[in-house]
Design a protein around this motif. Structure first.
Motif, mmCIF file in Angstrom:
data_model
loop_
_atom_site.group_PDB
_atom_site.id
_atom_site.type_symbol
_atom_site.label_atom_id
_atom_site.label_comp_id
_atom_site.label_asym_id
_atom_site.label_seq_id
_atom_site.Cartn_x
_atom_site.Cartn_y
_atom_site.Cartn_z
ATOM 1 N N LEU A 272 -39.076 -97.507 5.950
ATOM 2 C CA LEU A 272 -38.647 -97.688 4.565
ATOM 3 C C LEU A 272 -37.984 -96.430 4.021
ATOM 4 C CD1 LEU A 272 -41.800 -99.523 3.162
ATOM 5 C CD2 LEU A 272 -39.511 -100.513 3.371
ATOM 6 N N GLY A 273 -38.572 -95.281 4.326
ATOM 7 C CA GLY A 273 -38.056 -94.037 3.771
ATOM 8 C C GLY A 273 -36.773 -93.577 4.422
ATOM 9 N N SER A 274 -36.676 -93.750 5.723
ATOM 10 C CA SER A 274 -35.531 -93.223 6.458
ATOM 11 C C SER A 274 -34.402 -94.227 6.633
ATOM 12 C CB SER A 274 -35.979 -92.733 7.839
ATOM 13 O OG SER A 274 -36.400 -93.832 8.648
ATOM 14 N N GLY A 275 -34.739 -95.518 6.599
ATOM 15 C CA GLY A 275 -33.757 -96.546 6.914
ATOM 16 C C GLY A 275 -33.449 -96.655 8.383
ATOM 17 N N LEU A 276 -34.241 -95.971 9.233
ATOM 18 C CA LEU A 276 -33.986 -95.907 10.661
ATOM 19 C C LEU A 276 -35.055 -96.658 11.445
ATOM 20 C CD1 LEU A 276 -33.201 -92.092 10.993
ATOM 21 C CD2 LEU A 276 -31.563 -93.967 10.712
ATOM 22 N N PRO A 277 -34.708 -97.181 12.610
ATOM 23 C CA PRO A 277 -35.743 -97.728 13.497
ATOM 24 C C PRO A 277 -36.707 -96.625 13.911
ATOM 25 C CG PRO A 277 -33.529 -98.242 14.301
ATOM 26 C CD PRO A 277 -33.364 -97.238 13.220
ATOM 27 N N GLN A 278 -37.931 -97.024 14.210
ATOM 28 C CA GLN A 278 -38.941 -96.094 14.691
ATOM 29 C C GLN A 278 -39.468 -96.583 16.037
ATOM 30 O OE1 GLN A 278 -40.005 -93.198 12.874
ATOM 31 N NE2 GLN A 278 -38.221 -93.722 11.631
ATOM 32 N N VAL A 279 -39.575 -95.682 16.984
ATOM 33 C CA VAL A 279 -40.238 -95.947 18.259
ATOM 34 C C VAL A 279 -41.378 -94.949 18.359
ATOM 35 C CG1 VAL A 279 -40.025 -96.015 20.762
ATOM 36 C CG2 VAL A 279 -38.115 -96.786 19.335
ATOM 37 N N ILE A 280 -42.611 -95.457 18.356
ATOM 38 C CA ILE A 280 -43.781 -94.598 18.166
ATOM 39 C C ILE A 280 -44.817 -94.927 19.225
ATOM 40 C CG2 ILE A 280 -45.640 -93.992 16.555
ATOM 41 C CD1 ILE A 280 -43.743 -94.785 14.282
ATOM 42 N N SER A 281 -45.503 -93.908 19.704
ATOM 43 C CA SER A 281 -46.614 -94.102 20.617
ATOM 44 C C SER A 281 -47.750 -93.192 20.211
ATOM 45 C CB SER A 281 -46.187 -93.803 22.062
ATOM 46 O OG SER A 281 -45.696 -92.485 22.176
ATOM 47 N N GLY A 282 -48.930 -93.455 20.776
ATOM 48 C CA GLY A 282 -50.067 -92.579 20.497
ATOM 49 C C GLY A 282 -50.853 -93.001 19.281
ATOM 50 N N GLY A 283 -51.491 -92.020 18.635
ATOM 51 C CA GLY A 283 -52.467 -92.288 17.585
ATOM 52 C C GLY A 283 -51.909 -92.733 16.260
ATOM 53 N N GLN A 284 -50.578 -92.791 16.112
ATOM 54 C CA GLN A 284 -50.000 -93.202 14.836
ATOM 55 C C GLN A 284 -49.976 -94.710 14.656
ATOM 56 O OE1 GLN A 284 -46.375 -90.907 13.616
ATOM 57 N NE2 GLN A 284 -46.441 -90.201 15.725
ATOM 58 N N ILE A 285 -50.324 -95.473 15.690
ATOM 59 C CA ILE A 285 -50.230 -96.923 15.614
ATOM 60 C C ILE A 285 -51.615 -97.541 15.722
ATOM 61 C CG2 ILE A 285 -47.885 -97.007 16.494
ATOM 62 C CD1 ILE A 285 -48.968 -97.605 19.232
ATOM 63 N N ALA A 286 -51.671 -98.858 15.520
ATOM 64 C CA ALA A 286 -52.947 -99.567 15.496
ATOM 65 C C ALA A 286 -53.708 -99.386 16.804
ATOM 66 C CB ALA A 286 -52.706 -101.057 15.241
ATOM 67 N N ALA A 287 -55.014 -99.299 16.686
ATOM 68 C CA ALA A 287 -55.862 -99.115 17.860
ATOM 69 C C ALA A 287 -55.655 -100.245 18.860
ATOM 70 C CB ALA A 287 -57.324 -99.058 17.431
ATOM 71 N N GLY A 288 -55.668 -99.900 20.137
ATOM 72 C CA GLY A 288 -55.528 -100.888 21.183
ATOM 73 C C GLY A 288 -54.111 -101.076 21.684
ATOM 74 N N TYR A 289 -53.136 -100.393 21.084
ATOM 75 C CA TYR A 289 -51.746 -100.510 21.512
ATOM 76 C C TYR A 289 -51.234 -99.146 21.953
ATOM 77 C CZ TYR A 289 -52.096 -104.997 19.174
ATOM 78 O OH TYR A 289 -52.499 -106.245 18.791
ATOM 79 N N SER A 290 -50.313 -99.160 22.899
ATOM 80 C CA SER A 290 -49.789 -97.899 23.416
ATOM 81 C C SER A 290 -48.495 -97.476 22.743
ATOM 82 C CB SER A 290 -49.570 -98.020 24.929
ATOM 83 O OG SER A 290 -48.641 -99.053 25.223
ATOM 84 N N SER A 291 -47.719 -98.438 22.211
ATOM 85 C CA SER A 291 -46.460 -98.094 21.569
ATOM 86 C C SER A 291 -46.036 -99.201 20.627
ATOM 87 C CB SER A 291 -45.360 -97.852 22.612
ATOM 88 O OG SER A 291 -45.071 -99.041 23.319
ATOM 89 N N MET A 292 -45.115 -98.882 19.721
ATOM 90 C CA MET A 292 -44.552 -99.880 18.822
ATOM 91 C C MET A 292 -43.093 -99.549 18.544
ATOM 92 S SD MET A 292 -45.744 -99.070 14.879
ATOM 93 C CE MET A 292 -44.674 -100.349 14.230
ATOM 94 N N VAL A 293 -42.346 -100.590 18.228
ATOM 95 C CA VAL A 293 -40.977 -100.470 17.747
ATOM 96 C C VAL A 293 -40.919 -101.138 16.386
ATOM 97 C CG1 VAL A 293 -38.566 -101.111 18.141
ATOM 98 C CG2 VAL A 293 -40.017 -100.490 20.081
ATOM 99 N N ALA A 294 -40.321 -100.456 15.401
ATOM 100 C CA ALA A 294 -40.138 -101.025 14.071
ATOM 101 C C ALA A 294 -38.660 -100.943 13.726
ATOM 102 C CB ALA A 294 -40.974 -100.277 13.035
ATOM 103 N N LEU A 295 -38.063 -102.088 13.418
ATOM 104 C CA LEU A 295 -36.615 -102.198 13.264
ATOM 105 C C LEU A 295 -36.273 -102.699 11.859
ATOM 106 C CD1 LEU A 295 -33.756 -102.247 14.634
ATOM 107 C CD2 LEU A 295 -34.260 -104.626 15.236
ATOM 108 N N PRO A 296 -35.516 -101.917 11.079
ATOM 109 C CA PRO A 296 -35.118 -102.386 9.740
ATOM 110 C C PRO A 296 -33.955 -103.366 9.812
ATOM 111 C CG PRO A 296 -34.175 -100.223 10.142
ATOM 112 C CD PRO A 296 -35.006 -100.560 11.355
ATOM 113 N N ILE A 297 -33.949 -104.319 8.890
ATOM 114 C CA ILE A 297 -32.851 -105.263 8.746
ATOM 115 C C ILE A 297 -32.348 -105.141 7.314
ATOM 116 C CG2 ILE A 297 -32.175 -107.689 8.827
ATOM 117 C CD1 ILE A 297 -34.564 -108.057 10.792
#
Length: 311
Positions: A272-297
């Motif tokens: 929301l703040g950057s307007g950019l997609p995010q590709v994140i791994s590690g402790g910043q995401i929900a427990a039980g997952y290794s990575s996430m991609v968040a894509l703005p439209i």
């Protein structure tokens, strides 16, 4: 949403690499990526940049459209040798435009073998119908053939539904759902879940991307759709989780995992703040997952929705 604290070993993922390229001057530079154990390819990628029209990200930028590349040998792909060593054979580039301005290009790369099933498709409007522009299907060859011979009017099927609503959509149970036009061939291929999203670009051309996930080699183990339109969120901004699919039991949101995201707070807030997609791994995401991609439209210059998927 689940509250597990231990990471569950997922099935082998359909997507091997996800990366974000952003404009810096007259080139696209590496902003983020998730490469798993493919360290040599990661290092090669970080050292690379792309001019306008150069390589896969540069082509998506110059042509202002999603691009599917199903083979690297002899192509415009710049990192062919590193990709070959990493077992990567295909890639899809999704440009992120805010109005006329390119914000970023999201690139996902896949390997290919006899057991990898899934689909990343790009549909384009021609003469009032959506036709398959291109797609990568892994070993789902019959489903690929069916898709090449299918078209969608506005409002029909997953691509047509996204086109009519101009919003992302999730379809469940692709093999048995009457709303999914290719359900018989999807069921035969083992495809279970579909995420469709508009890909806004400058000009009048309509593009819809679909990500179709199979149980054995899933694109993701969790999908989310967030609504960031001002009419829903009010003057304070933010985004609300409006739909999602998770392979595990339990609600999609809870006190520990709120339904609303505020600007700059958490991965969705970073989008929301950057307007950019995010590709994140590690402790910043929900427990039980290794990575996430968040894509703005974007709708015009503003973010309307965010789609996210977790592995």
């Amino acid at each position: 949403m689940e509250t597990a604290t231990a990471t569950v070993s997922p099935a082998r993922a359909f997507i091997g690499v996800s990366e974000v390229w952003v404009p810096e001057g007259d080139r696209l530079v590496h902003a983020a990526g998730e490469y798993g154990a493919l360290r040599a390819f990661e290092e090669a990628s970080i050292r690379t940049s792309f001019g306008y029209g150069e390589g896969l990200p540069g082509k998506a930028w110059a042509e202002a459209r999603p691009v599917v590349l199903k083979g690297f040998d002899g192509s415009y792909f710049k990192r062919t040798e590193a990709a070959k060593e990493a077992g990567l054979t295909s890639a899809v580039a999704l440009p992120v435009f805010a109005g006329e301005v390119l914000k970023a290009v999201l690139v996902v790369l896949c390997g290919d073998d006899d057991t990898t099933i899934g689909a990343i498709e790009v549909w384009a409007e021609r003469d009032g119908l959506l036709l398959l522009d291109d797609g990568y299907y892994g070993a789902a060859k019959h489903f690929e053939w069916v898709s090449q011979h299918t078209h969608f009017p506005k409002g029909q099927g997953l691509p047509g539904g996204v086109w009519a609503a101009q919003t992302p959509m999730l379809f469940r149970d692709l093999g048995s759902g009457y709303r999914f036009i290719r359900s018989e061939s999807a069921g035969a291929a083992g495809l279970t879940t579909g995420l469709g999203l508009p890909v806004p670009v400058p000009g009048e051309q309509t593009y819809i991307a679909t990500l179709l996930s199979a149980r054995g080699t899933p694109i993701a183990r969790r999908f989310e759709i967030w609504d960031a339109r001002e009419a829903r969120m009010g003057k304070d901004g933010g985004a609300m989780l409006i739909d999602g699919i998770c392979e595990r039991e339990g609600p999609l949101w809870s006190e520990d995992n709120p339904r609303r995201a505020q600007i700059w707070q958490g991965p969705i807030g970073q989008v929301l703040g950057s307007g950019l997609p995010q590709v994140i791994s590690g402790g910043q995401i929900a427990a039980g997952y290794s990575s996430m991609v968040a894509l703005p439209i974007h709708r015009g210059e503003e973010i309307a929705h965010i789609v996210a998927w977790y592995v």
